[in-house]
Design a protein around this motif. Structure first.
Motif, short mmCIF file in Angstrom:
data_model
loop_
_atom_site.label_atom_id
_atom_site.label_comp_id
_atom_site.label_asym_id
_atom_site.label_seq_id
_atom_site.Cartn_x
_atom_site.Cartn_y
_atom_site.Cartn_z
N ALA A 1 0.83 -1.20 0.00
CA ALA A 1 0.00 0.00 0.00
C ALA A 1 0.86 1.25 0.00
CB ALA A 1 -0.92 0.01 1.21
N THR A 2 0.24 2.33 -0.38
CA THR A 2 0.82 3.67 -0.27
C THR A 2 0.26 4.28 1.00
OG1 THR A 2 0.86 3.88 -2.67
CG2 THR A 2 1.06 5.91 -1.37
N ALA A 3 1.17 4.74 1.86
CA ALA A 3 0.74 5.37 3.13
C ALA A 3 0.54 6.85 2.88
CB ALA A 3 1.79 5.12 4.21
N ALA B 1 -4.82 4.81 3.74
CA ALA B 1 -3.83 4.27 2.81
C ALA B 1 -4.52 3.76 1.55
CB ALA B 1 -3.04 3.15 3.48
N THR B 2 -3.75 3.70 0.48
CA THR B 2 -4.23 3.16 -0.80
C THR B 2 -3.64 1.77 -0.97
OG1 THR B 2 -4.24 5.40 -1.73
CG2 THR B 2 -4.39 3.55 -3.28
N ILE C 1 -7.41 -3.42 4.10
CA ILE C 1 -7.15 -2.62 5.30
C ILE C 1 -7.33 -3.42 6.58
CG2 ILE C 1 -9.49 -1.71 5.35
CD1 ILE C 1 -8.30 0.95 6.36
N ASP C 2 -8.28 -4.34 6.60
CA ASP C 2 -8.52 -5.11 7.82
C ASP C 2 -7.31 -5.97 8.19
OD1 ASP C 2 -12.07 -5.74 7.22
OD2 ASP C 2 -10.98 -4.00 8.00
N ILE D 1 -2.78 0.64 8.17
CA ILE D 1 -1.63 1.53 8.07
C ILE D 1 -2.00 2.88 8.63
CG2 ILE D 1 -0.24 2.85 6.40
CD1 ILE D 1 -0.29 0.35 4.60
N SER D 2 -1.07 3.46 9.39
CA SER D 2 -1.26 4.84 9.84
C SER D 2 -0.12 5.69 9.30
CB SER D 2 -1.29 4.92 11.37
OG SER D 2 0.02 4.84 11.89
#
Lengths: 110, 112
Positions: free
Chosen positions: B47-49, B55-56, B63-64, B68-69
């Motif tokens: 992913a892109t943070a 995030a993408t 996401i689950d 990401i934060s």
């Protein structure tokens, strides 16, 4: 669909000779190409890169060649040293999207 | 290039648990990514943070499973949730500078 391929999983070269690592790609939109070296249990280390507007870039013992018509790039290491023994990844990029090849394990024999 | 630090560098985890990996960069960066390298495999983008927003995620990542934060331009975390042995990998934080992509040392997770 493997957009970036490194067809040789491994390569052995004598110390002092030239190492040539190859990489092929399928997407003509890629406009930036990079090579990385990776030791086990470490992150990849950036080595050298080339923009699609060039056909050669040199940095010390490392030279990258780009053949856009063939969608092929290669990394030349001259002279090869035992410390160069590692896995080498090529990557191709467009719009800050980076796609990596499967890697070639280089062993430089003393 | 930016100095990228990851913690932990390695861990052994039990099936069903979760682990959070931290990535700290010594300068502000706009683009930050998380990659995974499974044993003997290439590097795959997770992913892109995105700073200040969700995030993408790439195809095959959700996401689950990989929350990401990215609270600011120098820090991000990746959590690997409800781990299984198939999650045993090296997880890599990376940042863009110019057109180059630079990596942290990686976090090697082994799930038993």
């Amino acid at each position: 669909d493997q957009q970036v391929k490194q067809n040789s999983p491994s390569l052995s070269v004598q110390e002092g000779r030239i190492s040539i690592l190859n990489c092929d790609y399928t997407n003509s939109m890629f406009d930036y190409f990079l090579w990385y070296k990776k030791y086990p249990a470490e992150g990849p280390t950036f080595l050298i890169s080339i923009s699609s507007i060039k056909d050669k870039n040199e940095d010390g013992r490392f030279t990258v060649f780009l053949n856009k018509s063939a969608k092929h790039l290669s990394l030349h290491i001259v002279p090869s040293q035992p410390g160069d023994s590692a896995v080498y990844f090529c990557a191709a990029s467009v719009a800050y999207k980076y796609i990596f090849g499967t890697g070639t394990r280089l062993k430089v024999l003393a | 290039s930016a100095v990228i630090s990851q913690k932990p560098s390695r861990d052994i985890c039990q099936r069903g648990t979760s682990l959070t990996i931290q990535c700290q960069v010594d300068s502000q960066v706009t683009m930050m990514f998380w990659y995974r390298q499974q044993p003997g495999q290439s590097l795959t983008l997770i992913a892109t943070a995105n700073q200040g927003s969700e995030a993408t995620y790439e195809s095959g990542f959700v996401i689950d499973k990989f929350p990401i934060s990215r609270p600011n331009l120098t820090f991000s975390t990746l959590t690997v949730s409800n781990m299984s042995p198939e999650d045993s990998s090296i997880y890599l934080c990376s940042v863009v500078e110019g057109r180059g992509l630079f990596f942290g040392e990686g976090s090697r997770l082994t799930v038993l």
